[in-house]
Design a protein around this motif. Structure first.
Motif, short mmCIF file in Angstrom:
data_model
loop_
_atom_site.label_atom_id
_atom_site.label_comp_id
_atom_site.label_asym_id
_atom_site.label_seq_id
_atom_site.Cartn_x
_atom_site.Cartn_y
_atom_site.Cartn_z
N MET A 298 4.78 8.23 -3.53
CA MET A 298 4.57 6.93 -4.18
C MET A 298 5.56 5.92 -3.60
O MET A 298 6.76 6.16 -3.57
N SER A 299 5.06 4.80 -3.12
CA SER A 299 5.89 3.82 -2.43
C SER A 299 6.61 2.90 -3.42
O SER A 299 6.13 2.65 -4.53
N THR A 300 7.77 2.40 -2.99
CA THR A 300 8.58 1.52 -3.83
C THR A 300 9.15 0.39 -2.99
O THR A 300 9.65 0.60 -1.89
N GLU A 301 9.03 -0.82 -3.50
CA GLU A 301 9.67 -1.99 -2.89
C GLU A 301 10.78 -2.48 -3.81
O GLU A 301 10.56 -2.68 -5.00
N ILE A 302 11.97 -2.66 -3.22
CA ILE A 302 13.12 -3.16 -3.98
C ILE A 302 13.49 -4.52 -3.43
O ILE A 302 14.07 -4.64 -2.34
N LEU B 259 13.75 -1.93 1.21
CA LEU B 259 14.65 -2.96 0.71
C LEU B 259 14.25 -4.31 1.31
O LEU B 259 14.14 -4.44 2.53
N ILE B 260 14.02 -5.31 0.44
CA ILE B 260 13.54 -6.61 0.91
C ILE B 260 14.39 -7.73 0.31
O ILE B 260 14.51 -7.83 -0.92
N PRO B 261 14.99 -8.59 1.14
CA PRO B 261 15.82 -9.68 0.61
C PRO B 261 14.99 -10.83 0.06
O PRO B 261 14.12 -11.37 0.75
N ALA C 179 3.70 -2.06 -2.56
CA ALA C 179 4.03 -0.73 -3.08
C ALA C 179 3.48 -0.51 -4.49
O ALA C 179 3.13 -1.46 -5.19
N ASN C 180 3.44 0.76 -4.90
CA ASN C 180 3.05 1.10 -6.27
C ASN C 180 4.11 0.60 -7.25
O ASN C 180 3.79 0.02 -8.29
N ASN C 181 5.37 0.86 -6.90
CA ASN C 181 6.49 0.44 -7.75
C ASN C 181 7.18 -0.77 -7.12
O ASN C 181 7.47 -0.77 -5.92
N VAL C 182 7.46 -1.77 -7.93
CA VAL C 182 8.14 -2.97 -7.44
C VAL C 182 9.31 -3.28 -8.36
O VAL C 182 9.16 -3.37 -9.58
N GLY C 183 10.49 -3.44 -7.74
CA GLY C 183 11.68 -3.75 -8.52
C GLY C 183 12.41 -4.97 -8.02
O GLY C 183 12.28 -5.34 -6.85
N SER D 44 0.19 -3.77 -7.09
CA SER D 44 1.25 -2.93 -7.67
C SER D 44 1.00 -2.71 -9.16
O SER D 44 0.37 -3.53 -9.82
N ASP D 45 1.49 -1.57 -9.68
CA ASP D 45 1.18 -1.25 -11.07
C ASP D 45 2.40 -0.91 -11.93
O ASP D 45 2.25 -0.69 -13.13
#
Length: 280
Positions: free
Chosen positions: A1-5, A30-32, A46-50, A76-77
């Protein structure tokens, strides 16, 4: 499961948290935020976004609010937000939730992490000792384990946002706790000559390099805070100046509050780290 921070950091606290979380979650990117703000629309993949960011005046920073205005999160969900703070109460999560609700999404998990304060104009500011930094790092790592498990299992989680307030009487806190966030987003960026450099300035240009909003330019070997560029109030220029030459000036009291107060950049954050936020 993908994650974008997505992260924003002025003096390194939130950058440290974002980096350490990335290590704990496989396939995390990791994205600024300061870098992607150049786009008209920001699409999550991504599925997860923070979102990881510092508490600014009890609420979310200006660039985080601008990010939320542009984000397209249809694909994203699961959404989470992490606020780093110096110990004050935090009132910013409902703002994030409101933006996500407009997109038909929910803010599933919220976290706060207590770290060192980066605002030397406040009376409660002190430069942390090595022992204090070590203890904070231990606490951060413990909290990140909780955050990692919550994200991996896509659980709902609402952290305790309580903290230092203006008074022990709840009703007396109502107005300032709502006035200060308003000042951060609508007044502070309009104030002229809030920052200035004193005679210790050597013209090294580090303040220009770390400024995420690109408000600072060097002119005649001195920093100039451009009037037509918004300030993010991140204090990167203040805390990364190697000579502590940048000061905060009060036009009300006609004095500087920051000389001889010391500075706090996170020990694991470099000038290059902060500067790199402006690119993607």
């Amino acid at each position: 499961m993908s994650t974008e921070i997505f992260y924003f950091s002025g003096t390194g606290n939130s950058l440290y948290v974002a980096r350490e979380l990335q290590k704990l979650i496989s396939e995390a990117e990791l994205i600024p935020i300061a870098g992607v703000l150049k786009s008209d629309s920001i699409k999550t993949k991504a599925n997860n976004v923070g979102i990881v960011f510092p508490c600014h005046g009890l609420t979310i920073p200006i660039p985080v609010k601008e990010f939320l205005k542009k984000v397209d999160a249809k694909s994203s969900d699961y959404f989470f937000a992490i606020a780093t703070r110096g110990g004050t109460i935090f009132r910013g999560f409902p703002i994030i939730a409101k933006f996500l609700n407009k997109l038909g999404k929910s803010l599933n998990a919220t976290f706060v992490i207590n770290m060192c304060m980066n605002d030397p104009k406040l009376k409660s500011f002190t430069v942390p000792t090595n022992e204090e930094l070590k203890n904070i790092e231990i606490n951060v790592q413990q909290k990140l384990e909780v955050i990692k498990k919550t994200i991996i299992h896509q659980e709902n989680y609402q952290d305790d946002i309580s903290g230092v307030t203006f008074s022990r009487f709840g009703l007396l806190n109502y107005i300032p706790e709502r006035l200060i966030p308003f000042m951060v987003h609508h007044v502070a960026t309009k104030v002229k000559n809030y920052f200035h450099s004193d005679s210790k300035c050597t013209g090294c240009g580090i303040c220009e390099e770390v400024c995420p909003s690109q408000k600072i330019i060097m002119k005649n070997n001195k920093p100039l805070w451009q009037r037509n560029v918004e300030c993010y109030n991140c204090y990167a220029c203040l805390n990364f100046c190697p000579k502590e030459a940048i000061q905060i000036y009060s036009k009300i009291w006609m004095k500087s509050y920051t000389p001889e107060r010391g500075r706090y950049p996170h020990p694991y954050a470099t000038v290059k780290d902060i500067s790199m936020q402006k690119s993607i």
